[in-house]
Design an enzyme around this catalytic site. Structure first.
Site, PDB file in Angstrom:
ATOM      1  N   HIS A 141       0.845  -1.203   0.000  1.00  0.00           N
ATOM      2  CA  HIS A 141       0.000   0.000   0.000  1.00  0.00           C
ATOM      3  C   HIS A 141       0.881   1.253   0.000  1.00  0.00           C
ATOM      4  O   HIS A 141       0.648   2.185  -0.764  1.00  0.00           O
ATOM      5  CB  HIS A 141      -0.920  -0.038   1.227  1.00  0.00           C
ATOM      6  N   GLU A 142       1.915   1.255   0.829  1.00  0.00           N
ATOM      7  CA  GLU A 142       2.803   2.417   0.887  1.00  0.00           C
ATOM      8  C   GLU A 142       3.594   2.573  -0.413  1.00  0.00           C
ATOM      9  O   GLU A 142       3.805   3.687  -0.886  1.00  0.00           O
ATOM     10  CB  GLU A 142       3.772   2.305   2.075  1.00  0.00           C
ATOM     11  N   HIS A 145       1.533   4.268  -2.882  1.00  0.00           N
ATOM     12  CA  HIS A 145       1.547   5.725  -2.663  1.00  0.00           C
ATOM     13  C   HIS A 145       2.759   6.337  -3.360  1.00  0.00           C
ATOM     14  O   HIS A 145       2.663   7.382  -4.001  1.00  0.00           O
ATOM     15  CB  HIS A 145       1.648   6.046  -1.167  1.00  0.00           C
ATOM     16  N   GLU A 214      -6.169   7.136  -1.111  1.00  0.00           N
ATOM     17  CA  GLU A 214      -6.019   5.977  -0.240  1.00  0.00           C
ATOM     18  C   GLU A 214      -6.623   4.737  -0.899  1.00  0.00           C
ATOM     19  O   GLU A 214      -6.036   3.660  -0.872  1.00  0.00           O
ATOM     20  CB  GLU A 214      -6.705   6.217   1.111  1.00  0.00           C
TER      21      GLU A 214
END
Lengths: 298, 190
Positions: A141-142, A145, A214
């Site tokens: 997930h990071e 980003h 997100e």
């Protein structure tokens, strides 16, 4: 052309595009109005944009310093590095630096002005709570980003909102105090009111943008690992844990919220409209959808 | 990633580049002539097993397909990072048969929409002094690198650099050495 199961969500893309478009219109209008209404604001604009630029340029250092996180070498954290090594090889992106923050708050964040200057940070709290599949979900997930350049996008998106906020807070003090004649004071009052309006709207829009990004990162991360359920399980574990953590510790990390994996504030007053992160149900729902798509025969 | 993709938060999984794998038999000749390295006849594909029925079915199908040739059965194992390895064995003298077998795995995954889940594949070699060497192919980069594991999770960097020099003419070598992934405990490389 090879088949692919990994698709972007057109609805999400459209909503994000709309929010971005509205922000651009708002800022262009506000900028034009400021130039038209008052030349002296230009100096303020340069200062605020300069601050935003610095915030973007040094985002990795600032984020690490505010979380008191330390960069770790592969020798210090071999499992974490090994995991990230494989994820970046799978995603074909440069490897970010890896940092660990010594706090029991279970969270993770990514910062840095570009994928080449990115840093991914996890807290000792999250390392302690998650198993390796879940941790990998959080890291992916990071990394999503980072790949989406979210720090740059969010900085640009909030830069002029900052200016409007600045005028809202200090404008009357500076501008109103200096202009002795009536006309000048009245004109400034209008600028002040417009700034309040722009600030309010841009605040809501940037928060909406943050939530969409997100969801995007959840999606990108789930596709990268092929295990949306592991990410979902990490989310439930962390948000469940968040509410049990002492409040003082949580508030200390509040300014970091926009970069966090899951927000660290609780309370009923924290309405969904101004949240930096989508509600957990929405995130789980999307991950379940991704999981179903992966499981379906092509 | 394009500017618009970044703006709209659409990171697309990277598709794998499959065809470069067939350059390995040529590089093996060079390795043998220049460094005395001989193929072990063992190779493996590493990929990310996705959750869900589609992938599980596909995985079974690939194994069946590869075992249908009557040779040694392929071995499937999962490493400590949650990646799956399919180990193939062929006659050490017939490297192209091994590469074809590895390619079958790639092709099947890609045809079923799981191309982005391919991480790397490796083909094993052994030096005249018994040292292990893996020639690793990174699907997303379309490039190769040598991996020479020693005991206790150390790498024989001197050997890796030597091999890089040897095969640079035959294989596209990964230029960023930071991407020379360490594959500790990779099946076929111990």
């Amino acid at each position: 052309m090879a088949h692919t199961r990994f698709r972007s969500d057109p609805g999400l893309t459209a909503r994000m595009g709309l929010v971005g478009f509205l922000l651009a219109v708002l800022y262009l209008g506000f900028g034009a109005y400021l130039v038209y209404a008052s030349g002296s604001i230009a100096l303020g604009a340069i200062i605020v944009v300069g601050l935003a630029f610095a915030q973007w340029y040094f985002s990795d250092k600032m984020a690490l310093a505010s979380m008191r996180a330390n960069i770790v070498t592969p020798e210090q954290a071999p499992e974490l590095h090994g995991m990230i090594d494989r994820l970046v090889a799978l995603a074909d992106m440069p490897k970010p630096r890896v940092a660990i923050a010594d706090t029991d708050l279970p969270n993770a964040f990514a910062a840095g002005r570009s994928p080449d200057h990115a840093v991914v940070c996890v807290t000792t709290g999250i390392l302690r709570r998650l198993d390796s599949d879940e941790l990998e979900g959080v890291l992916s997930h990071e990394l999503a980003h980072v790949a989406n350049r979210d720090v740059a996008v969010m900085t640009v998106a909030s830069a002029l909102g900052l200016l409007a906020g600045f005028i809202t807070r200090w404008g009357l003090y500076f501008g109103g105090g200096r202009s002795r004649d009536r006309n000048g004071a009245a004109a400034f009052l209008v600028i002040w009111l417009v700034s309040i309006l722009v600030y309010a709207i841009s605040f809501l829009l940037t928060r909406a943008l943050s939530r969409y990004r997100e969801l995007s990162a959840d999606r990108g991360g789930a596709y990268l690992t092929g295990k949306p359920s592991a990410l979902a399980s990490a989310l439930t574990k962390i948000t469940g844990d968040m509410a049990r953590i002492p409040t003082r510790d949580l508030r200390a990390a509040e300014s970091m919220n926009a970069f966090f994996f899951a927000p660290a504030i609780r309370g009923a007053s924290f309405s969904t409209l101004i949240a930096t992160h989508p509600p957990i149900e929405k995130r789980l729902e999307q991950l379940a959808k991704v999981s179903a798509e992966l499981g379906r025969p092509l | 990633m394009t500017f618009l993709d970044a703006l709209l938060g659409r990171s697309k999984p990277v598709q794998a580049n499959l065809d470069a794998l067939f350059a390995i038999p040529q590089a093996a000749l060079t390795l043998q002539a220049g460094g005395g390295f001989t193929p072990t006849g063992v190779g493996a594909v590493c990929y990310r097993a996705n959750e869900g029925a589609a992938f599980a079915t596909l995985q079974g199908d690939v194994q069946q397909l590869l075992d249908a040739d009557g040779g040694p059965a392929v071995e499937r194992s999962e490493d400590s990072y949650g990646f799956t390895w399919l180990l193939c064995r062929q006659d050490p003298d017939d490297l192209s048969a091994l590469v074809t077998e590895l390619h079958t795995v790639n092709r099947t995954l890609e045809d079923n929409g799981f191309g982005p889940s391919l991480l790397c594949s490796q083909v094993g070699f052994v030096g005249p002094d018994g040292r292990t060497l893996g020639v690793v192919y990174l699907y997303k980069r379309g490039s190769f690198y040598p991996f020479a594991p020693l005991a206790d999770e150390r790498r024989d960097n001197a050997l890796e650099l030597q091999v890089r020099g040897l095969v640079a003419g035959d294989l596209p070598i990964e230029k960023e050495m930071g991407r020379w992934l360490a594959l500790w405990g990779a099946p076929g490389l111990t």
